[in-house]
Write an enzyme that holds these catalytic residues in place. Structure first.
Site, PDB file in Angstrom:
ATOM      1  N   ARG A   1       0.866  -1.176   0.000  1.00  0.00           N
ATOM      2  CA  ARG A   1       0.000   0.000   0.000  1.00  0.00           C
ATOM      3  C   ARG A   1       0.904   1.227   0.000  1.00  0.00           C
ATOM      4  O   ARG A   1       2.044   1.186   0.469  1.00  0.00           O
ATOM      5  CB  ARG A   1      -0.887   0.024   1.244  1.00  0.00           C
ATOM      6  CG  ARG A   1      -1.790  -1.190   1.407  1.00  0.00           C
ATOM      7  CD  ARG A   1      -2.566  -1.091   2.709  1.00  0.00           C
ATOM      8  NE  ARG A   1      -3.507  -2.199   2.881  1.00  0.00           N
ATOM      9  CZ  ARG A   1      -3.248  -3.307   3.573  1.00  0.00           C
ATOM     10  NH1 ARG A   1      -2.068  -3.456   4.173  1.00  0.00           N
ATOM     11  NH2 ARG A   1      -4.143  -4.256   3.682  1.00  0.00           N
TER      12      ARG A   1
ATOM     13  N   LYS B   1      -2.245  -2.129   8.037  1.00  0.00           N
ATOM     14  CA  LYS B   1      -3.435  -1.598   8.701  1.00  0.00           C
ATOM     15  C   LYS B   1      -3.515  -2.123  10.132  1.00  0.00           C
ATOM     16  O   LYS B   1      -3.221  -3.283  10.396  1.00  0.00           O
ATOM     17  CB  LYS B   1      -4.695  -2.004   7.932  1.00  0.00           C
ATOM     18  CG  LYS B   1      -4.870  -1.258   6.608  1.00  0.00           C
ATOM     19  CD  LYS B   1      -6.189  -1.622   5.965  1.00  0.00           C
ATOM     20  CE  LYS B   1      -6.439  -0.790   4.715  1.00  0.00           C
ATOM     21  NZ  LYS B   1      -7.731  -1.115   4.081  1.00  0.00           N
TER      22      LYS B   1
ATOM     23  N   HIS C   1      -2.077   2.238  -5.770  1.00  0.00           N
ATOM     24  CA  HIS C   1      -2.753   0.969  -5.487  1.00  0.00           C
ATOM     25  C   HIS C   1      -2.822   0.078  -6.717  1.00  0.00           C
ATOM     26  O   HIS C   1      -2.937  -1.146  -6.594  1.00  0.00           O
ATOM     27  CB  HIS C   1      -4.168   1.240  -4.966  1.00  0.00           C
ATOM     28  CG  HIS C   1      -4.666   0.180  -4.040  1.00  0.00           C
ATOM     29  ND1 HIS C   1      -4.196   0.039  -2.753  1.00  0.00           N
ATOM     30  CD2 HIS C   1      -5.592  -0.804  -4.212  1.00  0.00           C
ATOM     31  CE1 HIS C   1      -4.810  -0.986  -2.171  1.00  0.00           C
ATOM     32  NE2 HIS C   1      -5.663  -1.509  -3.034  1.00  0.00           N
TER      33      HIS C   1
ATOM     34  N   ARG D   1      -0.120  -2.428  -6.603  1.00  0.00           N
ATOM     35  CA  ARG D   1      -0.425  -3.510  -5.662  1.00  0.00           C
ATOM     36  C   ARG D   1      -1.364  -4.530  -6.304  1.00  0.00           C
ATOM     37  O   ARG D   1      -1.158  -5.738  -6.176  1.00  0.00           O
ATOM     38  CB  ARG D   1      -1.047  -2.904  -4.407  1.00  0.00           C
ATOM     39  CG  ARG D   1      -1.507  -3.884  -3.336  1.00  0.00           C
ATOM     40  CD  ARG D   1      -1.901  -3.084  -2.096  1.00  0.00           C
ATOM     41  NE  ARG D   1      -2.741  -3.815  -1.155  1.00  0.00           N
ATOM     42  CZ  ARG D   1      -2.288  -4.579  -0.173  1.00  0.00           C
ATOM     43  NH1 ARG D   1      -0.970  -4.751  -0.033  1.00  0.00           N
ATOM     44  NH2 ARG D   1      -3.110  -5.184   0.672  1.00  0.00           N
TER      45      ARG D   1
ATOM     46  N   HIS E   1      -3.928  -9.381   3.967  1.00  0.00           N
ATOM     47  CA  HIS E   1      -5.376  -9.441   4.138  1.00  0.00           C
ATOM     48  C   HIS E   1      -5.725 -10.385   5.292  1.00  0.00           C
ATOM     49  O   HIS E   1      -5.199 -11.495   5.361  1.00  0.00           O
ATOM     50  CB  HIS E   1      -6.060  -9.964   2.865  1.00  0.00           C
ATOM     51  CG  HIS E   1      -6.046  -8.974   1.749  1.00  0.00           C
ATOM     52  ND1 HIS E   1      -6.156  -9.352   0.427  1.00  0.00           N
ATOM     53  CD2 HIS E   1      -5.934  -7.625   1.747  1.00  0.00           C
ATOM     54  CE1 HIS E   1      -6.121  -8.279  -0.337  1.00  0.00           C
ATOM     55  NE2 HIS E   1      -5.986  -7.227   0.439  1.00  0.00           N
TER      56      HIS E   1
ATOM     57  N   TYR F   1     -10.251  -8.988  -4.414  1.00  0.00           N
ATOM     58  CA  TYR F   1      -9.207  -8.066  -4.842  1.00  0.00           C
ATOM     59  C   TYR F   1      -8.542  -8.509  -6.126  1.00  0.00           C
ATOM     60  O   TYR F   1      -8.205  -7.715  -6.984  1.00  0.00           O
ATOM     61  CB  TYR F   1      -8.166  -7.991  -3.712  1.00  0.00           C
ATOM     62  CG  TYR F   1      -7.125  -6.930  -3.879  1.00  0.00           C
ATOM     63  CD1 TYR F   1      -5.938  -7.195  -4.536  1.00  0.00           C
ATOM     64  CD2 TYR F   1      -7.320  -5.658  -3.359  1.00  0.00           C
ATOM     65  CE1 TYR F   1      -4.972  -6.234  -4.683  1.00  0.00           C
ATOM     66  CE2 TYR F   1      -6.353  -4.687  -3.495  1.00  0.00           C
ATOM     67  CZ  TYR F   1      -5.182  -4.973  -4.154  1.00  0.00           C
ATOM     68  OH  TYR F   1      -4.231  -4.011  -4.291  1.00  0.00           O
TER      69      TYR F   1
END
Length: 302
Positions: free
Chosen positions: A152, A176, A248, A251, A274, A283
């Site tokens: 990211r 995250k 992004h 990615r 994830h 995704y």
């Protein structure tokens, strides 16, 4: 709004401390609540989050539906559901006014994907041989790392020298919720990071607090996410790439190319960071060509 502020601040603390969310994510959650507060103020509805009911929420949803698309509506509804679930969790309310509120159905939106040739062209458009080769070397290193490791943009700009474990073939990423993961890094990407780290970075006026930050601007401070967006946008314009791309996109391309070349979803999930493999399945778009190859390669009755 005054009746809502103490609850909003308490909710922000919960998101930061107990859920470990980033400042950007917390800000997005807060914006959803502030939109509702603005609607209540504009319509002179003086009510607290403890007393508001589903009818007033429905009025608000109808109001925003005239101004934003289905995806934005769904995002706002999701944010409000989270807030009122927190109020129930803390015993401020017994039920949620969001229980009967349904989000609009939205189709799966897949981001643009770059081919390997597109990525080569973008990196090839970086202007070497001009006055500031230092900036060019940094930009090449950043794009190679975005694509080579599937990061990211926030993970890229936060990357530290102490996160590089090249002897072991990994870099440490803080993603995250401040969750850390180790991502494998190939020799190709290592080479361009080292060219920048050894030949360019020592010549910058590194500012206090940024001694361990890998990618720096010309003033010796950490790059902003917006700056990385700008760099990529200018390169896309330079090669007349007719796609709307962002950091992004690199990615997504990383994950897609791995999948198309035979990598399993579980491995891709771990590299992307994830929590759920369901996220990875959404995704990474599967094209028909790849699915046909899977059947031909692995099904016993091919």
């Amino acid at each position: 709004m005054n009746k809502w502020l103490p609850f909003i601040k308490s909710y922000q603390s919960y998101l930061r401390i107990e859920r470990g969310l980033s400042a950007n994510t917390i800000n997005n959650y807060t914006l959803d609540i502030e939109k509702l507060c603005l609607f209540l103020d504009e319509n002179q509805i003086d009510i607290s989050p403890v007393k508001i009911d589903s009818e007033q929420i429905q009025q608000f949803i109808y109001h925003i539906s005239k101004a934003v698309n289905a995806r934005s509506q769904a995002r706002t509804i999701s944010g409000l559901k989270s807030f009122f679930s927190y109020l129930i969790f803390e015993d401020y309310r017994k039920d949620s006014p969001m229980e009967l509120i349904e989000a609009p159905k939205i189709g799966r939106k897949l981001p643009a994907t770059l081919s390997v040739q597109d990525i080569d062209r973008l990196i090839g458009a970086i202007g070497f041989g001009k006055k500031d080769n230092n900036e060019a070397e940094r930009n090449r290193s950043m794009l190679e790392t975005l694509y080579g490791c599937g990061l990211r943009v926030s993970e890229l700009v936060d990357l530290k020298i102490s996160d590089l474990f090249f002897d072991e073939g990994f870099i440490r990423i803080t993603g995250k919720g401040n969750k850390q993961r180790f991502v494998p890094i190939g020799n190709h990407t290592q080479k361009y990071i080292e060219l920048y780290r050894v030949n360019v970075r020592p010549n910058l006026p590194i500012q206090k607090g940024h001694e361990d930050t890998l990618y720096l601007n010309r003033r010796g401070r950490k790059l902003t996410r917006a700056m990385v967006f700008t760099i990529i946008k200018k390169l896309a314009e330079k090669i007349n790439l007719n796609k709307s791309i962002s950091p992004h996109t690199f990615r997504h391309s990383f994950a897609t190319h791995l999948l198309e070349n035979g990598a399993d979803l579980r491995s891709i999930q771990l590299m992307l960071g994830h929590e759920s493999i369901t996220t990875t399945e959404i995704y990474v778009h599967l094209d028909r060509k790849h699915l046909a190859q899977v059947i031909n390669a692995f099904h016993p009755r091919k």
